[in-house]
Design a protein around this motif. Structure first.
Motif, PDB file in Angstrom:
ATOM      1  N   LEU A 251       0.859  -1.125   0.053  1.00  0.00           N
ATOM      2  CA  LEU A 251       0.015  -0.114   0.118  1.00  0.00           C
ATOM      3  C   LEU A 251       0.796   1.105  -0.101  1.00  0.00           C
ATOM      4  CD1 LEU A 251      -0.993   0.929   3.370  1.00  0.00           C
ATOM      5  CD2 LEU A 251      -0.030  -1.187   3.286  1.00  0.00           C
ATOM      6  N   TRP A 252       0.261   2.193   0.024  1.00  0.00           N
ATOM      7  CA  TRP A 252       0.794   3.457   0.028  1.00  0.00           C
ATOM      8  C   TRP A 252       0.361   4.302   1.305  1.00  0.00           C
ATOM      9  CZ3 TRP A 252      -0.195   1.055  -4.187  1.00  0.00           C
ATOM     10  CH2 TRP A 252       0.676   0.665  -5.384  1.00  0.00           C
ATOM     11  N   LEU A 253       1.142   4.584   2.257  1.00  0.00           N
ATOM     12  CA  LEU A 253       0.812   5.334   3.285  1.00  0.00           C
ATOM     13  C   LEU A 253       1.336   6.952   3.419  1.00  0.00           C
ATOM     14  CD1 LEU A 253      -0.435   5.377   6.065  1.00  0.00           C
ATOM     15  CD2 LEU A 253       1.526   4.219   6.901  1.00  0.00           C
ATOM     16  N   ASN A 254       0.717   7.739   3.370  1.00  0.00           N
ATOM     17  CA  ASN A 254       0.998   9.209   3.217  1.00  0.00           C
ATOM     18  C   ASN A 254       2.127   9.232   2.159  1.00  0.00           C
ATOM     19  OD1 ASN A 254      -0.874   9.809   5.211  1.00  0.00           O
ATOM     20  ND2 ASN A 254       0.688   9.351   6.815  1.00  0.00           N
ATOM     21  N   ASP A 255       1.928   8.745   0.865  1.00  0.00           N
ATOM     22  CA  ASP A 255       2.513   8.794  -0.143  1.00  0.00           C
ATOM     23  C   ASP A 255       4.003   8.098   0.010  1.00  0.00           C
ATOM     24  OD1 ASP A 255       1.055  10.410  -2.095  1.00  0.00           O
ATOM     25  OD2 ASP A 255       1.655  12.435  -1.061  1.00  0.00           O
ATOM     26  N   ARG A 256       4.053   7.345   0.945  1.00  0.00           N
ATOM     27  CA  ARG A 256       5.205   6.274   1.300  1.00  0.00           C
ATOM     28  C   ARG A 256       4.824   4.948   0.817  1.00  0.00           C
ATOM     29  NH1 ARG A 256       7.647   4.874   6.942  1.00  0.00           N
ATOM     30  NH2 ARG A 256       5.211   4.632   6.945  1.00  0.00           N
ATOM     31  N   GLU A 257       5.403   4.235  -0.270  1.00  0.00           N
ATOM     32  CA  GLU A 257       5.065   2.993  -0.607  1.00  0.00           C
ATOM     33  C   GLU A 257       5.535   1.868   0.508  1.00  0.00           C
ATOM     34  OE1 GLU A 257       5.262   0.258  -4.650  1.00  0.00           O
ATOM     35  OE2 GLU A 257       6.445   1.876  -4.552  1.00  0.00           O
ATOM     36  N   LEU A 258       4.498   0.824   0.969  1.00  0.00           N
ATOM     37  CA  LEU A 258       5.202  -0.068   1.957  1.00  0.00           C
ATOM     38  C   LEU A 258       4.522  -1.436   1.461  1.00  0.00           C
ATOM     39  CD1 LEU A 258       3.731   1.585   5.276  1.00  0.00           C
ATOM     40  CD2 LEU A 258       5.974   1.408   4.645  1.00  0.00           C
ATOM     41  N   THR A 259       5.360  -2.168   1.819  1.00  0.00           N
ATOM     42  CA  THR A 259       5.160  -3.769   1.372  1.00  0.00           C
ATOM     43  C   THR A 259       5.277  -4.373   2.915  1.00  0.00           C
ATOM     44  OG1 THR A 259       5.647  -3.692  -0.505  1.00  0.00           O
ATOM     45  CG2 THR A 259       5.453  -6.093   0.257  1.00  0.00           C
ATOM     46  N   LYS A 260       4.211  -5.012   3.678  1.00  0.00           N
ATOM     47  CA  LYS A 260       4.464  -5.565   5.052  1.00  0.00           C
ATOM     48  C   LYS A 260       3.931  -6.736   5.135  1.00  0.00           C
ATOM     49  CE  LYS A 260       5.838  -1.581   7.176  1.00  0.00           C
ATOM     50  NZ  LYS A 260       6.797  -1.417   8.423  1.00  0.00           N
ATOM     51  N   GLU A 261       4.491  -7.610   5.933  1.00  0.00           N
ATOM     52  CA  GLU A 261       3.851  -8.723   6.392  1.00  0.00           C
ATOM     53  C   GLU A 261       2.903  -8.595   7.518  1.00  0.00           C
ATOM     54  OE1 GLU A 261       2.756 -12.863   6.036  1.00  0.00           O
ATOM     55  OE2 GLU A 261       4.121 -12.118   4.761  1.00  0.00           O
ATOM     56  N   ILE A 262       1.573  -9.029   7.497  1.00  0.00           N
ATOM     57  CA  ILE A 262       0.563  -8.767   8.635  1.00  0.00           C
ATOM     58  C   ILE A 262      -0.194 -10.057   8.792  1.00  0.00           C
ATOM     59  CG2 ILE A 262       0.365  -6.123   8.054  1.00  0.00           C
ATOM     60  CD1 ILE A 262      -2.497  -7.283   6.756  1.00  0.00           C
ATOM     61  N   ASP A 263      -0.766  -9.945  10.094  1.00  0.00           N
ATOM     62  CA  ASP A 263      -1.524 -10.893  10.493  1.00  0.00           C
ATOM     63  C   ASP A 263      -3.130 -10.658   9.768  1.00  0.00           C
ATOM     64  OD1 ASP A 263       0.091 -12.244  12.222  1.00  0.00           O
ATOM     65  OD2 ASP A 263      -0.669 -11.041  14.065  1.00  0.00           O
ATOM     66  N   ALA A 264      -3.761 -11.718   9.423  1.00  0.00           N
ATOM     67  CA  ALA A 264      -4.946 -11.318   8.682  1.00  0.00           C
ATOM     68  C   ALA A 264      -5.883 -10.714   9.328  1.00  0.00           C
ATOM     69  CB  ALA A 264      -5.543 -12.825   8.266  1.00  0.00           C
ATOM     70  N   ASP A 265      -6.006 -10.611  10.656  1.00  0.00           N
ATOM     71  CA  ASP A 265      -7.201  -9.983  11.524  1.00  0.00           C
ATOM     72  C   ASP A 265      -6.759  -8.767  12.187  1.00  0.00           C
ATOM     73  OD1 ASP A 265      -5.258 -10.837  13.361  1.00  0.00           O
ATOM     74  OD2 ASP A 265      -6.792 -11.743  14.661  1.00  0.00           O
ATOM     75  N   LEU A 266      -5.370  -8.123  11.748  1.00  0.00           N
ATOM     76  CA  LEU A 266      -4.691  -6.727  12.018  1.00  0.00           C
ATOM     77  C   LEU A 266      -5.774  -5.776  11.682  1.00  0.00           C
ATOM     78  CD1 LEU A 266      -2.532  -5.152  13.681  1.00  0.00           C
ATOM     79  CD2 LEU A 266      -1.567  -5.235  11.075  1.00  0.00           C
ATOM     80  N   MET A 267      -5.979  -4.749  12.599  1.00  0.00           N
ATOM     81  CA  MET A 267      -6.877  -3.683  12.224  1.00  0.00           C
ATOM     82  C   MET A 267      -6.097  -2.540  11.566  1.00  0.00           C
ATOM     83  SD  MET A 267      -9.945  -5.165  12.767  1.00  0.00           S
ATOM     84  CE  MET A 267     -10.999  -3.602  12.457  1.00  0.00           C
ATOM     85  N   LEU A 268      -6.632  -1.644  10.825  1.00  0.00           N
ATOM     86  CA  LEU A 268      -6.104  -0.768  10.311  1.00  0.00           C
ATOM     87  C   LEU A 268      -5.555   0.394  11.327  1.00  0.00           C
ATOM     88  CD1 LEU A 268      -5.033   0.760   7.795  1.00  0.00           C
ATOM     89  CD2 LEU A 268      -7.077   1.776   7.416  1.00  0.00           C
ATOM     90  N   LEU A 269      -6.039   0.627  12.342  1.00  0.00           N
ATOM     91  CA  LEU A 269      -5.779   1.520  13.385  1.00  0.00           C
ATOM     92  C   LEU A 269      -4.560   0.844  13.957  1.00  0.00           C
ATOM     93  CD1 LEU A 269      -6.318   3.828  15.635  1.00  0.00           C
ATOM     94  CD2 LEU A 269      -7.694   1.976  16.714  1.00  0.00           C
ATOM     95  N   ASP A 270      -4.369  -0.164  14.297  1.00  0.00           N
ATOM     96  CA  ASP A 270      -3.141  -0.782  14.964  1.00  0.00           C
ATOM     97  C   ASP A 270      -1.898  -0.817  13.817  1.00  0.00           C
ATOM     98  OD1 ASP A 270      -4.185  -1.444  17.454  1.00  0.00           O
ATOM     99  OD2 ASP A 270      -5.456  -3.310  16.329  1.00  0.00           O
ATOM    100  N   PHE A 271      -2.254  -1.037  12.672  1.00  0.00           N
ATOM    101  CA  PHE A 271      -1.511  -1.080  11.567  1.00  0.00           C
ATOM    102  C   PHE A 271      -0.676   0.429  11.257  1.00  0.00           C
ATOM    103  CE2 PHE A 271       0.022  -0.076   7.461  1.00  0.00           C
ATOM    104  CZ  PHE A 271       0.928  -1.181   7.064  1.00  0.00           C
ATOM    105  N   LEU A 272      -1.791   1.205  11.475  1.00  0.00           N
ATOM    106  CA  LEU A 272      -1.276   2.819  11.221  1.00  0.00           C
ATOM    107  C   LEU A 272      -0.512   3.333  12.647  1.00  0.00           C
ATOM    108  CD1 LEU A 272      -4.511   4.130   9.568  1.00  0.00           C
ATOM    109  CD2 LEU A 272      -2.232   3.614   8.481  1.00  0.00           C
TER     110      LEU A 272
END
Length: 157
Positions: A5-26
């Motif tokens: 994804l792009w977060l505030n115009d910064r490209e990111l590739t991350k390994e996440i748990d399938a149930d991770l809420m966007l709030l916690d990721f951010l």
């Protein structure tokens, strides 16, 4: 699972748990303007833009933003600073806790609605709770900001 994804115009590739809420990721990615309030999608403290649409991060799985643009208040600094001046001029920034979510919502509104009236503004902001005010100062500040945007050549839409 792997997301991109792009977060505030910064490209990111991350390994996440399938149930991770966007709030916690951010918050894990240093976007501290996104706050935990109710965890029930009722207060607006976690508001972000996903592909220019207002989204509540506490009720969005991170997996749903794979391949998308996510913008927090940190990514909206020029617009947010300008908007903040209009809110402050009307006394709408009392404790400031609700401001980040409210400002992201207002900026999102300017990108979606053209010339909203008072009823449309109130409806758009219905999910943003402020414990300090009666919202009259918010409405005055928002209306002044919208007039300013129009004088600068129109809204973001």
């Amino acid at each position: 699972m792997l997301i991109h994804l792009w977060l505030n115009d910064r490209e990111l590739t991350k390994e996440i748990d399938a149930d991770l809420m966007l709030l916690d990721f951010l918050r894990d990615n240093r976007c501290y303007s996104v706050k935990r309030g109710c965890d029930t999608a009722n207060c607006g403290l976690c508001t972000v833009l996903v592909d220019n649409m207002v989204v509540l991060a506490c009720s969005t799985l991170t997996a749903r933003v794979d391949g998308k643009q996510v913008v927090t208040l940190e990514g909206l600094k020029p617009e947010a600073l300008e908007l903040a001046a209009f809110l402050a001029a009307e006394g709408a920034d009392q404790c400031g806790f609700c401001n980040p979510g409210l400002m992201v919502t207002i900026i999102g509104m300017t990108r979606e609605l053209e010339n909203p009236d008072d009823a449309a503004i109130r409806e758009y902001l219905a999910g943003n709770l402020c414990r300090c005010s009666g919202y009259a100062s918010h409405l005055r500040g928002i209306k002044a900001y919208l007039v300013h945007l129009q004088s600068q050549g129109g809204m973001s839409k």
